[in-house]
Design an enzyme around this catalytic site. Structure first.
Site, PDB file in Angstrom:
ATOM      1  CB  THR A  13      -1.429 -64.124 -21.201  1.00  0.00           C
ATOM      2  OG1 THR A  13      -0.304 -64.808 -21.726  1.00  0.00           O
ATOM      3  CG2 THR A  13      -2.390 -65.127 -20.620  1.00  0.00           C
ATOM      4  CG  ASP A  57       3.940 -64.184 -27.300  1.00  0.00           C
ATOM      5  OD1 ASP A  57       3.284 -65.134 -26.850  1.00  0.00           O
ATOM      6  OD2 ASP A  57       5.045 -63.834 -26.833  1.00  0.00           O
ATOM      7  CG  ASP A  90       7.017 -64.297 -22.202  1.00  0.00           C
ATOM      8  OD1 ASP A  90       6.754 -64.582 -21.021  1.00  0.00           O
ATOM      9  OD2 ASP A  90       6.719 -65.041 -23.161  1.00  0.00           O
ATOM     10  CB  THR A 276      26.460 -58.223 -12.211  1.00  0.00           C
ATOM     11  OG1 THR A 276      26.531 -59.509 -11.589  1.00  0.00           O
ATOM     12  CG2 THR A 276      25.272 -57.464 -11.654  1.00  0.00           C
TER      13      THR A 276
HETATM   14  N1  ASP Z   1       4.002 -65.175 -24.031  1.00  0.00           N
HETATM   15  C1  ASP Z   1       3.155 -64.166 -23.420  1.00  0.00           C
HETATM   16  C2  ASP Z   1       3.710 -62.807 -23.805  1.00  0.00           C
HETATM   17  O1  ASP Z   1       4.685 -62.373 -23.255  1.00  0.00           O
HETATM   18  C3  ASP Z   1       3.106 -64.346 -21.948  1.00  0.00           C
HETATM   19  C4  ASP Z   1       2.299 -63.288 -21.230  1.00  0.00           C
HETATM   20  O2  ASP Z   1       1.440 -62.656 -21.801  1.00  0.00           O
HETATM   21  O3  ASP Z   1       2.512 -63.089 -20.053  1.00  0.00           O
HETATM   22  O4  ASP Z   1       3.163 -62.174 -24.677  1.00  0.00           O
END
Ligand code: ASP
Length: 342
Positions: A13, A57, A90, A276
């Protein structure tokens, strides 16, 4: 002479811009970063940048991409004081963990950052994350050495050790936590470093590893998990290691069918790891009856490691077989501050 920082844009993002007509997000051209963040001119750092030809992404990141990032850092190591990796949030904790093993002998900052909102939007968290990450990557101590000679994640005013980090929130700006290790720095009016929490400088030069073995799996235990299902999952012909995410301090069901499935896998030489499911705290195998079978079967207790740190470490160790010490021993000895020995 001002410090020099290399920005490595992988996607996510943070580097997206909304198309003025459709509103759809598309990757920004890094050459125009200063148009979006004019404050960069005042940070007093020489910036250079490289980008993945196809920004991705972070859900599409694969081990080969972690190696690609490590290679970029290796190829540019001498020319820069620090590195900022722009990355989707992510799977940032996985990439940070993997880099902490791939970059042996790292003595310069590698700061991963991203954002929850794209850089061009009002209320974006991207600008602050980017600017402070650059400042940290350029920061030096009194002796002119890097202030943070390790792989770290900077997000929403906090710098966390990369291989201790977990993403805990899908929407909040404060998306990451490091439950088992203190923050390396907090950014307020000034950036306050916790020197006792930061890894010491290492001797020797950087060695960039390039092999990761992805024949690993994660099995999350849950009450009622069927032994037959675990047996099936563990009989994948080329699987070499599986992380069991267990209850509390490393416990699991005593169901004979479940234990038999683990025993069979161990007899075939599979490495089983105990991490865990709790966000914080550590595995103490054998403390309860419900973890004694793990102990007897030689399941490797991964102390206070995150799942992200354990799975990437398993990939790294399996990819870099050194016959001298057994896998289990190498798994429990910290490489880069990913676990705490007691
Ligand atoms: N879906 C995006 C990614 O991980 C979310 C982000 O950029 O924070 O690439």
């Amino acid at each position: 002479m001002s410090a020099s920082v290399l920005l490595i844009y992988t996607g996510g993002t943070i580097g997206m811009l909304a198309d003025p007509r459709s509103g759809a997000l598309r990757p920004m051209d890094l050459a125009h970063l200063e148009d979006q963040v004019p404050e960069l001119a005042r940070v007093g750092v020489r910036l250079e940048s490289v980008a993945f030809e196809q920004p991705i992404d972070s859900s599409d990141m694969r081990p080969a991409d972690w190696v690609r990032i490590a290679d970029i850092i290796g190829a540019n190591y001498a020319q820069h004081d620090g590195f900022v990796v722009l990355h989707g949030s992510d799977t940032m904790a996985y990439t940070a963990s993997a880099l902490s093993y791939l970059l042996e002998g790292l003595n310069k900052p590698v700061i991963l950052t991203g954002s929850q909102l794209p850089i061009g939007t009002i209320r974006t968290d991207a600008k602050e994350n980017l600017i402070t990450a650059i400042e940290i990557a350029a920061a030096k101590d009194e002796q002119g050495r890097a202030m943070v000679p390790e792989v770290a994640v900077y997000f929403e005013y906090r710098l966390l050790r990369g291989n201790r980090t977990v993403k805990v929130h899908a929407e909040r700006f404060e998306a990451f936590r490091s439950p088992n290790w203190p923050a390396l720095a907090e950014a307020g009016v000034r950036i306050k470093y916790d020197r006792g929490a930061i890894l010491p400088h290492r001797s020797g030069s950087l060695v960039v590893h390039d092999r990761l073995d992805d024949r690993v799996a994660v099995i999350r235990l849950f009450p009622g998990i069927r032994g037959a299902w675990v047996k099936h999952a563990l009989s994948m012909p080329d699987l070499r290691a599986a992380v069991l995410t267990t209850f509390g301090s490393g416990n699991g069901p005593t169901d004979p069918e479940f234990i038999a499935a683990l025993r069979e896998a161990r007899e075939r030489g599979m490495e089983l790891l105990n991490v865990t499911q709790c966000v914080g705290g550590r595995v103490e195998q054998g403390r309860y009856v419900t973890s004694q079978a793990f102990e007897q079967l030689g399941v490797i207790p991964c102390a206070d490691m995150t799942v992200e740190a354990a799975i990437t470490k398993a990939m790294f160790l399996l990819g870099n077989d050194r016959a001298t010490e057994p896998f289990a021993q190498r798994m429990v000895v910290p490489i880069s501050g990913e676990s705490t020995l007691v």
